[in-house]
Design an enzyme around this catalytic site. Structure first.
Site, PDB file in Angstrom:
ATOM      1  N   ASN A   1       8.345   0.946  -3.981  1.00 55.23           N
ATOM      2  CA  ASN A   1       8.628   0.531  -2.522  1.00 55.23           C
ATOM      3  C   ASN A   1       8.074   1.508  -1.619  1.00 55.23           C
ATOM      4  O   ASN A   1       8.879   2.500  -1.271  1.00 55.23           O
ATOM      5  CB  ASN A   1      10.063  -0.062  -2.246  1.00 55.23           C
ATOM      6  CG  ASN A   1      10.399  -1.011  -3.347  1.00 55.23           C
ATOM      7  OD1 ASN A   1      10.193  -2.373  -2.996  1.00 55.23           O
ATOM      8  ND2 ASN A   1      11.307  -0.783  -4.183  1.00 55.23           N
ATOM      9  N   GLU A   2       7.014   1.305  -1.175  1.00 60.43           N
ATOM     10  CA  GLU A   2       6.155   2.351  -0.315  1.00 60.43           C
ATOM     11  C   GLU A   2       6.648   2.269   1.081  1.00 60.43           C
ATOM     12  O   GLU A   2       7.317   1.142   1.399  1.00 60.43           O
ATOM     13  CB  GLU A   2       4.450   2.106  -0.540  1.00 60.43           C
ATOM     14  CG  GLU A   2       4.032   2.404  -1.689  1.00 60.43           C
ATOM     15  CD  GLU A   2       4.078   3.955  -2.262  1.00 60.43           C
ATOM     16  OE1 GLU A   2       4.725   4.616  -1.469  1.00 60.43           O
ATOM     17  OE2 GLU A   2       3.471   4.154  -3.033  1.00 60.43           O
ATOM     18  N   PRO A   3       6.506   3.136   2.075  1.00 65.14           N
ATOM     19  CA  PRO A   3       6.692   2.975   3.588  1.00 65.14           C
ATOM     20  C   PRO A   3       6.376   1.587   4.126  1.00 65.14           C
ATOM     21  O   PRO A   3       5.033   1.160   3.711  1.00 65.14           O
ATOM     22  CB  PRO A   3       6.150   3.956   4.086  1.00 65.14           C
ATOM     23  CG  PRO A   3       5.905   5.265   2.869  1.00 65.14           C
ATOM     24  CD  PRO A   3       5.776   4.431   1.519  1.00 65.14           C
TER      25      PRO A   3
ATOM     26  N   SER B   1       8.218  -1.111   3.254  1.00 62.00           N
ATOM     27  CA  SER B   1       9.282  -1.877   2.689  1.00 62.00           C
ATOM     28  C   SER B   1      10.115  -2.629   3.200  1.00 62.00           C
ATOM     29  O   SER B   1      10.793  -1.710   4.031  1.00 62.00           O
ATOM     30  CB  SER B   1       9.309  -1.400   1.305  1.00 62.00           C
ATOM     31  OG  SER B   1       8.133  -1.122   0.260  1.00 62.00           O
TER      32      SER B   1
ATOM     33  N   THR C   1       1.226   8.689  -3.274  1.00 60.17           N
ATOM     34  CA  THR C   1       1.688   8.233  -4.504  1.00 60.17           C
ATOM     35  C   THR C   1       0.740   8.453  -5.381  1.00 60.17           C
ATOM     36  O   THR C   1       0.952   8.962  -6.480  1.00 60.17           O
ATOM     37  CB  THR C   1       2.299   6.868  -4.342  1.00 60.17           C
ATOM     38  OG1 THR C   1       3.321   6.751  -3.458  1.00 60.17           O
ATOM     39  CG2 THR C   1       3.016   6.479  -5.568  1.00 60.17           C
TER      40      THR C   1
END
Length: 648
Positions: A172-174, A176, A191
């Site tokens: 869950n990247e920035p 999300s 990532t």
């Protein structure tokens, strides 16, 4: 009688409630990642046993990556040695790259099998991992079904998490949403950079993944997030003490009613109770804490140490220090002298001089210095200026290259060297055959595929030749270059074997052969794939063995830890700092340039894409600037060291 060894610790830390007043998530700090991993494994094992007695199952949410591997080792150990059964366990993994085959060396299916599932009695039907082989149009339905399976199992009892440098949990990247569910996502560049070493290059890292959502994670009854190392300290600080925001998804965990962060001391180093305890609680002042606080205050106010006032200390939570120790002038002078005494142009000790206030002894002179270099270029990258100074001042310098560094050589380098060798030896039929075989293998090689033993050998020889070239340039006798090729490293992949007694024995034998008066070793524990950490543990184990066997030379040996291409010691921790003049800085860079296979583009750059000489130059000049700002003499550059203490 030989002495016992004490490893340097970052600092002591408070555990009272007041010291945690800025922390919005319950955070438990352990001295080491091993101790913390055991703590988590015990909690999981206890819940499994408890549910077994009740005739109920347990649902575990599992993570991959380097962080949980030791915890999985402990669970396997509990199964094999203590009879812990996993037959009542249902598992759901957080994520998987997409697309990816399950037998790929990068697949999380393979990771989980190798680290856990193949070694315990969990039912295969109870294992759930996102499917990286799906057709794109089938992903949405799979994700919805994944959510239904979790719900049908009764929800996740314990969700284990790691944390990425972007603050991602799962993938869950920035950006999300807190309500997000299992879905396909596009991976952040940071990532992918962090994963690049595993995939032998950024271009080979998948750009997408399937991940549980933040909402899925938040629905777990219990969440345990684990983090190790100083590389994670900044994001841990944001997640624990920062505001909740989508740009750092881990901050959502502040709203979970039963979430603990289980971290080691290094990962905790940016938390207020560790970094600036005087801002959160009354401190028990000691020399290290006084030095740390004074340096922090100096940097905070952009004042030289000797210019700080009583009012400055009072305003920033250190009024009790003034009350206990005395005036600002007294404290300032005390810290100034401590800093001044760390600075020396004589890293091997200055002969015929008073050494009572110097970091190194004057006798014996000349000294035998043994520099341990985890990779074949860490010596010149990390302490090249000091190495040159030791040689220039007449000491007998040995360099121990602990690993071959072969996986960091590009395939083109092998072909280039073999073409040269075949041109030199045109009538060598054996060599000609090798060239044909190597070219054929490399032409068909898949990303991340393990090199043949022959190619691994050639790549190791390339790095050995570069290391010898650097030794010659620095004036180190080639006979004093020791290529250990420690077995733990020789896997041909980024993932290494745990070190064994063979690694320790090879190091122990070298120590007793050289009998050094001083040892330099890499204390940089944030390298991308952990080799420095393992190499240091091997040295510690070998030194412990020397102490246990009462080796006489060790009674007259100092051990200094340097840091590598990824970080530098905090000024407050440095116990020896060696100034580097403009000419020696150029010589250091020239020594780094001898490592041609690592020039321009390194195989494993970590999160800094600059060349290693650029990182080294910037780090060394920044250290000098910091000392200058504190009121010390102005130098071109400086290298810093922390001493690994021997206690009687």
């Amino acid at each position: 009688m030989a002495e016992t060894l004490t490893k340097p610790s970052l600092m002591t830390f408070a555990t009272d409630e007041e010291s945690r007043k800025f922390e919005k998530i319950n955070t438990l700090i352990h001295e080491s990642s091993d101790e913390a991993s055991l703590f988590v494994a015990n909690e999981i094992a206890e819940l499994i046993r408890q549910r077994q007695k009740q005739g109920k199952h347990v649902v575990l949410g599992l993570a991959t990556g380097s962080t949980p591997t030791k915890m999985y080792e402990y669970l396997v150990k509990f199964h094999k040695e203590d009879g812990l059964s996993f037959k009542n366990v249902i598992t759901f993994n957080l994520d998987e790259y997409f697309p990816i085959e399950p037998d790929s060396i990068h697949s999380y299916v393979r990771f989980m099998n190798e680290h856990l599932f193949d070694h315990i009695d969990v039912k295969k039907s109870n294992i759930n991992i996102p499917d990286g082989t799906l057709d794109r149009e089938d992903v949405r339905e799979f994700c919805m079904d994944y959510e239904r399976k979790i719900e049908a199992a009764g929800g996740i009892d314990i969700q284990v998490l790691g944390i990425g440098r972007t603050g991602h949990i799962g993938f869950n990247e920035p950006g999300s949403s807190i309500n997000s569910k299992t879905r396909i996502v596009r991976l952040d560049r940071v990532t992918r950079l962090d994963a690049a070493s595993d995939f032998f290059g950024l271009e080979n890292v998948p750009i997408k993944a399937i991940t549980m959502g933040v909402g899925t994670i938040m629905a777990a009854k219990r969440i345990i997030l684990m983090a190790w190392g100083e590389g994670k300290s900044g994001i841990i600080d944001q997640a624990v003490e920062g505001a909740i925001r989508e740009s750092v998804p881990a901050t959502f965990l502040q709203n979970h009613p039963n979430c603990d962060f289980i971290i080691d001391l290094a990962a905790a180093s940016s938390l207020s109770r560790i970094k600036t305890p005087w801002l959160v609680t009354e401190c028990q002042w000691n020399d290290n804490l006084i030095k740390r606080a004074t340096i922090w205050l100096s940097e905070k106010l952009n004042k030289a140490v000797l210019k700080l006032t009583n009012e400055d200390y009072n305003e920033y939570g250190m009024g009790n220090l003034i009350a206990e120790i005395g005036s600002a002038e007294h404290i300032n002078l005390r810290v100034f002298n401590q800093l001044q005494r760390t600075i020396t142009g004589w890293p091997g000790g200055k002969p015929n001089a008073d050494d009572s206030q110097r970091p190194e002894r004057k006798d014996p002179y000349p000294k035998t210095s043994l520099i341990f270099s985890p990779h074949p270029d860490d010596d010149v990258i990390s302490m090249g200026g000091t190495l040159l100074r030791l040689v220039d001042q007449g000491h007998e310098v040995h360099v121990a290259y602990q690993t071959s560094g072969n996986i960091a050589v590009f395939d083109d380098e092998v072909i280039r060297f073999l073409d040269f060798a075949s041109d030199v030896s045109k009538d060598d039929s054996t060599l000609s055959k090798q060239v044909i075989e190597v070219r054929a293998f490399l032409n068909d090689k898949r990303p991340g595929q393990v090199d043949s033993p022959e190619i691994q050998k050639f790549k190791g020889l390339i790095r050995k030749g570069e290391a010898l070239a650097a030794c010659r340039y620095c004036g180190v006798n080639e006979e004093h270059a020791h290529f250990q090729n420690l077995p733990f490293y020789e896997t041909g992949t980024v993932k290494k074997k745990p070190f064994s007694e063979e690694d320790v024995q090879l190091t122990y034998e070298l120590l007793n052969k050289v009998k050094p008066n001083q040892i330099f070793a890499a204390g940089d524990l944030s390298d991308p794939h952990g080799t420095h950490r393992v190499c240091l543990d091997i040295i510690y184990a070998a030194l412990d063995k020397c102490v246990a066997e009462d080796a006489k030379w060790i009674d007259d040996c100092y051990v200094w830890l340097y840091r590598g291409a990824w970080q530098e010691w905090d000024i407050a921790d440095m116990e020896m700092t060696v100034p580097i003049g403009p000419m020696d800085m150029e010589r250091k860079k020239n020594a780094i340039f001898k490592h041609q296979s690592q020039k321009d583009a390194a195989m494993f750059p970590g999160n800094d894409e600059r060349e290693f000489w650029q990182r080294a130059e910037q780090r060394n000049t920044e250290t000098a600037k910091k000392f200058n700002a504190l009121g010390m003499a102005e130098y071109e550059a400086m290298e810093g060291f922390v001493r690994y203490k021997f206690n009687v």
